[in-house]
Design a protein around this motif. Structure first.
Motif, short mmCIF file in Angstrom:
data_model
loop_
_atom_site.label_atom_id
_atom_site.label_comp_id
_atom_site.label_asym_id
_atom_site.label_seq_id
_atom_site.Cartn_x
_atom_site.Cartn_y
_atom_site.Cartn_z
N ASN A 297 -8.71 -36.19 -14.53
CA ASN A 297 -8.14 -36.60 -15.88
C ASN A 297 -7.38 -36.32 -16.48
O ASN A 297 -5.89 -36.16 -17.00
N ASN A 298 -7.39 -37.69 -16.55
CA ASN A 298 -5.36 -38.94 -16.36
C ASN A 298 -4.45 -38.21 -16.04
O ASN A 298 -3.57 -37.90 -15.74
N GLY A 299 -4.80 -39.22 -14.67
CA GLY A 299 -4.31 -38.43 -13.37
C GLY A 299 -3.28 -39.26 -13.62
O GLY A 299 -3.48 -40.66 -13.70
N LYS A 300 -1.62 -39.33 -13.35
CA LYS A 300 -0.93 -40.27 -13.90
C LYS A 300 -0.32 -40.31 -12.50
O LYS A 300 0.08 -39.52 -11.94
N ILE A 301 -0.01 -41.71 -12.38
CA ILE A 301 0.92 -41.54 -11.01
C ILE A 301 2.14 -42.60 -11.29
O ILE A 301 1.85 -43.89 -11.79
N TYR A 302 3.62 -42.56 -11.56
CA TYR A 302 4.47 -43.60 -12.51
C TYR A 302 6.23 -42.79 -11.73
O TYR A 302 6.21 -42.24 -11.40
N GLN A 303 6.87 -44.57 -11.65
CA GLN A 303 8.00 -44.07 -11.72
C GLN A 303 8.90 -45.03 -13.10
O GLN A 303 8.57 -46.13 -12.80
N ALA A 304 10.22 -44.94 -12.87
CA ALA A 304 11.40 -45.98 -13.56
C ALA A 304 12.05 -46.18 -12.76
O ALA A 304 13.17 -46.33 -11.75
N THR A 305 13.02 -47.43 -13.37
CA THR A 305 14.36 -48.08 -12.64
C THR A 305 14.68 -48.25 -13.70
O THR A 305 14.11 -49.75 -14.81
N THR A 306 16.17 -49.14 -13.78
CA THR A 306 16.30 -50.65 -14.64
C THR A 306 15.87 -51.82 -14.30
O THR A 306 16.76 -52.48 -12.55
N LEU A 307 15.23 -52.82 -15.61
CA LEU A 307 15.18 -53.83 -14.85
C LEU A 307 16.04 -54.84 -15.67
O LEU A 307 15.96 -54.61 -16.53
N PRO A 308 16.37 -55.82 -14.66
CA PRO A 308 17.26 -56.89 -16.17
C PRO A 308 15.95 -57.80 -16.67
O PRO A 308 15.15 -58.14 -16.62
N ALA A 309 16.53 -58.69 -17.84
CA ALA A 309 15.72 -59.21 -19.26
C ALA A 309 15.35 -60.07 -17.70
O ALA A 309 15.83 -60.96 -16.79
N GLY A 310 13.63 -60.47 -18.16
CA GLY A 310 13.31 -61.64 -17.72
C GLY A 310 12.19 -61.53 -17.33
O GLY A 310 11.55 -60.11 -18.00
N LYS A 311 10.88 -62.08 -16.77
CA LYS A 311 9.42 -62.59 -16.61
C LYS A 311 9.70 -61.76 -14.94
O LYS A 311 9.93 -61.97 -14.02
N TYR A 312 8.07 -60.58 -14.95
CA TYR A 312 8.25 -60.23 -14.01
C TYR A 312 6.20 -60.34 -13.05
O TYR A 312 5.46 -60.69 -13.88
N LYS A 313 6.29 -60.44 -11.90
CA LYS A 313 5.14 -59.93 -11.35
C LYS A 313 4.73 -59.58 -10.13
O LYS A 313 5.91 -58.75 -9.87
#
Length: 410
Positions: A297-313
């Motif tokens: 129930n609402n299992g979450k797997i995530y991470q964060a980092t700093t991204l430069p401005a731009g379009k990402y694929k």
């Protein structure tokens, strides 16, 4: 009387035969005398151990003077004896060496003749050799070793690349890679042709890299040929542990906790594990419910980092099984979500939440499939990516990710 006549005829025949043979012998003797009218031929000592080194529009000729101390000159002929050079020889009591560099040679296979002369003008037996001269034709035939894949990890400035196979018959033996380190200093490293993988540390991001390949046409070549440098922008990797395979901590049996990602208790409901699975022998990001394991129930797997401005694929290679029981708006749903607030929403809130992008991973198949989508990051900031899953039906369910990528496209 008849016997006497027969004897006389035999005697005359023998006499005539001897006369003819004598004439032939004298004739051959006279022919031989023609060749020694000037006296007996005398040859001086020839050059020993002739070796011809190839080169770029040049050759180097080497040999040894061993046998004759009277040698004072060495002549080298080529181009059908249309071209030649004379080298004075100062003999010592030891073995002396000929070293001759011929520059500005035409690109071709050349036949060389080497003759020595002594103080009395006597010449040696001719010594023959073949030398290759390489030039623009050869230069145009060589090419760079290709890069099969590369990655520059923005979070720790490490660069890895794998180079492809290449035809070695032209003489390729190495590849040079140029880059700028984190101190702003230009660096060059060399990769041997027998190696295909390279790993570099302290590589500055937002700087192009380049590489070129090195060739020696043959084992006696004096000169190294280089391809032109090929510039490329390394593929930046902003997030850690993106698969092929995924790695884990706290492993027990087939289950573990996905490394470098944050995963909540619901995602690790199998005795504190479950966000990583090694059931097939290859570690994958995982969510599984059923077969004796708890629902998610609402299992979450995530991470964060700093991204430069731009379009990402984003590319995600995943699979999940078909579930027919208890499917509704909050059950058996898996989303990939991108936010700039340090967390990811619950399944029921994904569509209405503040986010940079999302993708509904609804495709069902036991085989893996790659899906792609793009999102815009308006400014340089911390960006969180992750998966949220509800696997809440009474059926057995699984969701696996074999690998993924997040790349800047513009």
């Amino acid at each position: 009387m008849n016997v006497l006549k027969k004897s006389n005829r035999i005697t005359k025949f023998v006499f005539l035969l001897l006369l003819i043979l004598g004439s032939i012998g004298c004739s051959k003797m006279d022919d031989w005398k023609k060749y020694v009218e000037e006296g007996e031929i005398s040859y001086t000592g020839k050059l020993d151990s002739l070796r011809i080194y190839s080169g770029k529009n040049r050759v180097k000729i080497e040999g040894l003077f061993i046998s004759d101390p009277k040698v004072i000159e060495c002549r080298v002929f080529w181009n059908g004896r249309k071209d030649s050079v004379s080298i004075p020889v100062n003999r010592t009591q030891n073995t002396d060496t000929l070293r001759l560099m011929l520059e500005n040679m035409t690109e071709n296979v050349h036949n060389f003749e080497v003759v020595t002369f002594d103080t009395e003008g006597n010449k040696s037996i001719t010594v023959y050799g073949i030398g290759n001269v390489y030039g623009e034709r050869y230069q145009q035939s060589i090419f760079n070793r290709p890069i099969a894949n590369n990655s520059l990890k923005a979070y720790d400035n490490t660069f890895t690349a794998t180079f492809g196979n290449v035809d070695r018959t032209l003489g390729i033996f190495a590849t040079e890679i140029r880059y700028v380190d984190t101190e702003g200093v230009n660096q060059t490293i060399r990769l041997d042709i027998d190696d295909k993988d390279v790993a570099l540390t302290n590589v500055k991001i937002d700087e192009s890299m380049s590489f070129r390949s090195l060739y020696l046409p043959d084992t006696l070549c004096l000169d190294t040929f280089y391809t032109a440098y090929t510039d490329f922008n390394p593929s930046l990797t902003y997030y850690r542990n993106l698969g092929y395979p995924f790695t884990a901590t706290n492993i027990s049996g087939r289950w573990g906790v996905l490394q470098d990602w944050t995963s909540n208790a619901s995602a690790n409901a199998i005795s504190g594990r479950g966000s990583w699975d090694n059931n097939t022998g290859v570690g994958v990001l995982s969510a599984e419910a059923g077969w004796g394991t708890p629902n998610i129930n609402n299992g979450k797997i995530y991470q964060a980092t700093t991204l430069p401005a731009g379009k990402y694929k984003v590319d995600i290679e995943f699979r999940r099984n078909n579930v027919t029981a208890n499917v509704d708006a909050t059950n058996n749903l898996v989303y990939f979500v991108v936010t700039n607030n340090g967390s990811i929403p619950n399944v029921a809130d994904v569509l209405s939440s503040d986010k940079l992008g999302y993708y509904n991973l609804a495709w069902i198949n036991d085989a893996y499939r790659v899906v792609s989508f793009e999102f815009d990051n308006p400014v340089t900031q911390e960006v969180t990516i992750g998966y949220v899953a509800n696997l809440m039906s009474s059926s057995n369910q699984y969701f696996n990710v074999r690998g993924m990528s997040v790349s800047l496209v513009e």
